[in-house]
Design a protein around this motif. Structure first.
Motif, PDB file in Angstrom:
ATOM      1  N   ASP A 274       0.914  -0.805   0.274  1.00 13.61           N
ATOM      2  CA  ASP A 274       0.002   0.049  -0.275  1.00 13.61           C
ATOM      3  C   ASP A 274       0.833   1.020   0.394  1.00 13.61           C
ATOM      4  O   ASP A 274       1.713   1.295   1.235  1.00 13.61           O
ATOM      5  CB  ASP A 274      -0.647  -0.167   1.464  1.00 13.61           C
ATOM      6  CG  ASP A 274      -2.236   1.099   1.246  1.00 13.61           C
ATOM      7  OD1 ASP A 274      -1.896   2.163   0.420  1.00 13.61           O
ATOM      8  OD2 ASP A 274      -2.999   1.651   2.005  1.00 13.61           O
ATOM      9  N   CYS A 275       0.648   1.892  -1.636  1.00  8.67           N
ATOM     10  CA  CYS A 275       1.813   2.906  -1.254  1.00  8.67           C
ATOM     11  C   CYS A 275       1.475   4.506  -0.302  1.00  8.67           C
ATOM     12  O   CYS A 275       2.335   5.037   0.095  1.00  8.67           O
ATOM     13  CB  CYS A 275       2.290   3.730  -2.831  1.00  8.67           C
ATOM     14  SG  CYS A 275       2.991   2.544  -3.799  1.00  8.67           S
ATOM     15  N   ASP A 276       0.257   4.024   0.121  1.00 10.49           N
ATOM     16  CA  ASP A 276      -0.347   5.655   0.588  1.00 10.49           C
ATOM     17  C   ASP A 276       0.490   5.503   1.810  1.00 10.49           C
ATOM     18  O   ASP A 276       0.481   6.094   2.755  1.00 10.49           O
ATOM     19  CB  ASP A 276      -1.815   5.551   0.840  1.00 10.49           C
ATOM     20  CG  ASP A 276      -2.286   5.860  -0.733  1.00 10.49           C
ATOM     21  OD1 ASP A 276      -1.280   6.218  -1.155  1.00 10.49           O
ATOM     22  OD2 ASP A 276      -3.520   5.365  -0.728  1.00 10.49           O
ATOM     23  N   THR A 277       0.574   3.849   2.783  1.00  6.32           N
ATOM     24  CA  THR A 277       0.720   3.826   4.055  1.00  6.32           C
ATOM     25  C   THR A 277       2.619   3.415   4.024  1.00  6.32           C
ATOM     26  O   THR A 277       2.942   3.833   5.139  1.00  6.32           O
ATOM     27  CB  THR A 277      -0.189   2.931   4.932  1.00  6.32           C
ATOM     28  OG1 THR A 277      -0.347   1.939   4.273  1.00  6.32           O
ATOM     29  CG2 THR A 277      -1.049   3.279   4.559  1.00  6.32           C
ATOM     30  N   ASN A 278       3.024   3.079   2.773  1.00  7.11           N
ATOM     31  CA  ASN A 278       4.608   2.239   2.555  1.00  7.11           C
ATOM     32  C   ASN A 278       4.447   1.275   3.879  1.00  7.11           C
ATOM     33  O   ASN A 278       5.500   0.940   4.476  1.00  7.11           O
ATOM     34  CB  ASN A 278       5.591   3.359   3.380  1.00  7.11           C
ATOM     35  CG  ASN A 278       5.429   4.587   2.445  1.00  7.11           C
ATOM     36  OD1 ASN A 278       5.232   4.200   1.693  1.00  7.11           O
ATOM     37  ND2 ASN A 278       5.738   6.239   2.712  1.00  7.11           N
ATOM     38  N   SER A 279       3.179   0.334   3.855  1.00  7.88           N
ATOM     39  CA  SER A 279       3.040  -1.371   4.359  1.00  7.88           C
ATOM     40  C   SER A 279       2.852  -1.977   3.779  1.00  7.88           C
ATOM     41  O   SER A 279       2.121  -1.480   2.793  1.00  7.88           O
ATOM     42  CB  SER A 279       2.454  -0.872   5.668  1.00  7.88           C
ATOM     43  OG  SER A 279       1.332  -0.331   5.339  1.00  7.88           O
ATOM     44  N   VAL A 280       3.574  -2.682   3.968  1.00 10.02           N
ATOM     45  CA  VAL A 280       2.780  -4.304   3.651  1.00 10.02           C
ATOM     46  C   VAL A 280       1.336  -4.593   3.988  1.00 10.02           C
ATOM     47  O   VAL A 280       0.804  -5.111   5.265  1.00 10.02           O
ATOM     48  CB  VAL A 280       3.813  -5.464   3.956  1.00 10.02           C
ATOM     49  CG1 VAL A 280       3.668  -7.172   3.239  1.00 10.02           C
ATOM     50  CG2 VAL A 280       5.204  -5.459   3.709  1.00 10.02           C
ATOM     51  N   SER A 281       0.352  -4.890   3.196  1.00 16.69           N
ATOM     52  CA  SER A 281      -0.391  -5.514   3.324  1.00 16.69           C
ATOM     53  C   SER A 281      -1.207  -6.634   3.868  1.00 16.69           C
ATOM     54  O   SER A 281       0.282  -7.994   3.448  1.00 16.69           O
ATOM     55  CB  SER A 281      -1.777  -5.171   2.709  1.00 16.69           C
ATOM     56  OG  SER A 281      -2.155  -4.416   1.423  1.00 16.69           O
TER      57      SER A 281
END
Length: 114
Positions: A102-109
């Protein structure tokens, strides 16, 4: 980084590809041979760091630097067969990231969005 005896080839390949900007430089060169300024314009990277990474990739046999004896001198970078063999790895990472990152949160889903 701590060395491991589990798989030295995997460790070395991750050391090479895992360097900052290296994967994106290879991704850019998958489009074909390019001059330094074209690569630099395509990536948010300083010229000094780009030059350093290209030299490292050239030493690893992944990138070919060709100098054309013209006036002015023209220098072009392209992937070698060794570099082109990374295309499946880069494309697989691209597919994986489209599903899981998720590029908006820079985390892995935790679950894929399909």
């Amino acid at each position: 980084m701590k060395s491991t005896d589990l798989c030295p080839q995997l460790q070395k390949s991750m050391d090479i590809i895992g360097r900052r900007w290296t994967g994106l430089i290879i991704y850019q060169l998958l489009q074909g041979p390019q001059r330094f300024n074209v690569i630099e314009a395509a990536l948010p990277i300083s010229g000094r760091l780009l030059s350093e990474r290209l030299k490292e990739l050239e030493l690893e046999g992944i990138v070919l630097r060709e100098v054309f004896p013209e006036t002015p001198v023209r220098i072009q970078y392209s992937l070698t067969d060794k570099g082109l063999a990374l295309e499946t790895v880069i494309r697989d990472l691209q597919r994986w990231s489209k599903i899981w990152i998720d590029c908006d949160t820079n985390s892995v889903s935790s679950t894929p969005e399909m």
